[in-house]
Motif scaffolding. Structure first.
Motif, short mmCIF file in Angstrom:
data_model
loop_
_atom_site.label_atom_id
_atom_site.label_comp_id
_atom_site.label_asym_id
_atom_site.label_seq_id
_atom_site.Cartn_x
_atom_site.Cartn_y
_atom_site.Cartn_z
N ASN A 15 0.85 -1.20 0.00
CA ASN A 15 0.00 0.00 0.00
C ASN A 15 0.89 1.25 0.00
N LEU A 16 1.56 1.46 -1.13
CA LEU A 16 2.56 2.53 -1.19
C LEU A 16 1.94 3.93 -1.31
N THR A 17 0.62 4.01 -1.50
CA THR A 17 -0.01 5.34 -1.50
C THR A 17 -0.31 5.80 -0.07
N HIS A 18 -0.02 4.93 0.90
CA HIS A 18 -0.25 5.27 2.31
C HIS A 18 0.59 6.49 2.70
N SER A 19 0.02 7.33 3.56
CA SER A 19 0.68 8.60 3.93
C SER A 19 2.05 8.38 4.57
N ARG A 22 4.90 9.03 2.20
CA ARG A 22 4.91 10.30 1.45
C ARG A 22 6.27 10.98 1.45
N GLU A 23 6.98 10.90 2.59
CA GLU A 23 8.25 11.64 2.72
C GLU A 23 9.45 10.97 2.07
N ASP A 24 9.42 9.63 2.01
CA ASP A 24 10.66 8.94 1.62
C ASP A 24 10.44 7.78 0.65
N LEU A 25 9.46 7.90 -0.21
CA LEU A 25 9.15 6.79 -1.13
C LEU A 25 10.35 6.38 -1.97
N GLU A 26 11.11 7.38 -2.44
CA GLU A 26 12.28 7.07 -3.29
C GLU A 26 13.25 6.16 -2.56
N SER A 27 13.55 6.46 -1.30
CA SER A 27 14.52 5.62 -0.58
C SER A 27 13.92 4.27 -0.20
N VAL A 28 12.60 4.23 0.02
CA VAL A 28 11.93 2.95 0.29
C VAL A 28 12.06 2.04 -0.93
N ASP A 208 2.11 -6.36 2.32
CA ASP A 208 0.96 -5.56 2.76
C ASP A 208 1.45 -4.29 3.48
N SER A 209 2.61 -3.79 3.07
CA SER A 209 3.18 -2.56 3.64
C SER A 209 2.15 -1.43 3.56
N PRO A 210 2.11 -0.52 4.54
CA PRO A 210 2.96 -0.41 5.73
C PRO A 210 2.45 -1.25 6.90
N TYR A 211 1.45 -2.09 6.63
CA TYR A 211 0.86 -2.90 7.70
C TYR A 211 1.65 -4.20 7.88
N LEU A 212 1.30 -4.94 8.93
CA LEU A 212 1.81 -6.29 9.15
C LEU A 212 3.33 -6.41 9.16
N THR A 213 3.98 -5.48 9.80
CA THR A 213 5.43 -5.58 9.99
C THR A 213 5.75 -6.91 10.69
N PRO A 214 6.66 -7.72 10.12
CA PRO A 214 6.99 -9.00 10.77
C PRO A 214 7.41 -8.77 12.22
N ARG A 215 6.73 -9.44 13.14
CA ARG A 215 6.98 -9.20 14.56
C ARG A 215 8.33 -9.72 15.03
N ASP A 216 8.92 -10.62 14.23
CA ASP A 216 10.22 -11.18 14.64
C ASP A 216 11.39 -10.48 13.95
N LEU A 217 11.12 -9.32 13.38
CA LEU A 217 12.17 -8.53 12.76
C LEU A 217 12.87 -7.73 13.86
N HIS A 218 14.19 -7.93 14.02
CA HIS A 218 14.93 -7.23 15.07
C HIS A 218 16.13 -6.51 14.48
N PRO A 219 16.29 -5.23 14.74
CA PRO A 219 15.37 -4.40 15.52
C PRO A 219 14.12 -4.07 14.71
N GLN A 220 13.05 -3.72 15.38
CA GLN A 220 11.83 -3.32 14.69
C GLN A 220 12.10 -1.98 13.97
N PRO A 221 11.55 -1.83 12.76
CA PRO A 221 11.80 -0.59 12.01
C PRO A 221 11.16 0.63 12.68
N ARG A 222 11.63 1.79 12.26
CA ARG A 222 11.13 3.05 12.79
C ARG A 222 9.61 3.13 12.60
N ALA A 223 8.92 3.51 13.66
CA ALA A 223 7.46 3.63 13.68
C ALA A 223 6.78 2.31 13.28
#
Ligand SMILES: [Zn+2]
Length: 264
Positions: A15-19, A22-28, A208-223
């Protein structure tokens, strides 16, 4: 790490149109490419969001879907299907959806959800496009509708259901989309068993970005924002659960995605 860098994956739902992008789509997108995720299908969830998804896809060499999520069914009117039809005719728009039924949140009344789900099923048939489907707590009604309308090419995106639901979808010929839900030790544990039952030629991967961040990802990403760059992490979890090399899973799911969406 080296194997991961060589893998090429397709994120079939972001879901890349998610707000939050908005600030850093290019780097994403740059980070996604570095992690082998250069091909992304941007999810459309309403007429307005589908329009933005198509624009974003065209601007960045990605793909998009055009559809109305069941949450937004109550906002549909006579202009909805003509608008989706026009969008779905664009070359980068590769599927109708996300559409379906959501009896978990119930943001729209069930009759509205069913009416606009069926309308999009018919639109996909008319255009000869595959369907990008959402179903949450809607089994067996969801499968009944698909069966009644003889739905051909479709993916049950973000499959989180139980065994009977998976079996019904596989019997209907559906592809199955697996997200980072499988990395969730609280509610995704059953998927570690179920993914073994999905034939290798019916399996697709998505963040399903930005939702459903894998819970076992360490460290967890910003926000705790999920990104397409995390798809290799999901692929490794799925491959481990299926007992197959991740390179094989990557090759198979990428081939499936290209065939399913007709990606060039
Ligand atoms: Zn969904």
């Amino acid at each position: 790490m080296h194997a991961t860098q060589a893998m090429q994956l397709v994120d079939i739902g972001a879901n890349l149109t998610h707000s939050s992008f908005r600030e850093d789509l290019e780097s994403v997108l740059a980070s996604a490419r570095q992690h082998g995720v250069a091909t992304i299908v941007v999810t459309g969830t309403s007429v307005a969001e589908s329009r933005r998804a198509a624009e974003l896809a065209a601007a960045h060499g990605l793909f998009a879907t055009a559809g109305v999520h069941p949450h937004h069914a109550r906002e549909c009117d006579a202009a909805t299907i003509p608008a989706l039809r026009e969008l779905a005719r664009q070359s980068g728009v590769v599927a109708v959806g996300e559409c379906g039924l959501d009896f978990n949140r119930n943001y729209s009344p069930h009759p509205d959800q069913e009416k606009w789900f069926v309308a999009q099923v018919e639109l996909a048939a008319e255009l000869g496009k595959p369907l990008f489907l959402h179903s949450r707590d809607a089994h067996p009604r969801f499968a009944e509708i698909l069966r009644h309308h003889r739905v051909g090419k479709a993916v049950a995106h973000c499959f989180t259901g139980e065994s009977a639901e998976l079996r019904a979808y596989l019997d209907l010929g559906l592809y199955i989309g697996i997200t980072g839900w499988i990395c969730d030790e609280r509610r995704g544990r059953h998927l570690l068993e179920l993914v073994k039952e999905i034939p290798g030629d019916r399996l697709l991967l998505e963040t399903d970005s930005p939702y459903l961040t894998p819970r076992d990802l360490h460290p967890q990403p910003r926000a705790r924002r999920n990104e397409p760059a995390f798809l290799p992490h999901i692929a490794r979890t799925v491959a481990r659960a299926r007992g197959e090399p991740v390179e094989d899973l990557a090759a198979a799911t990428t081939r499936n995605a290209r065939e399913f969406f007709g990606l060039s």
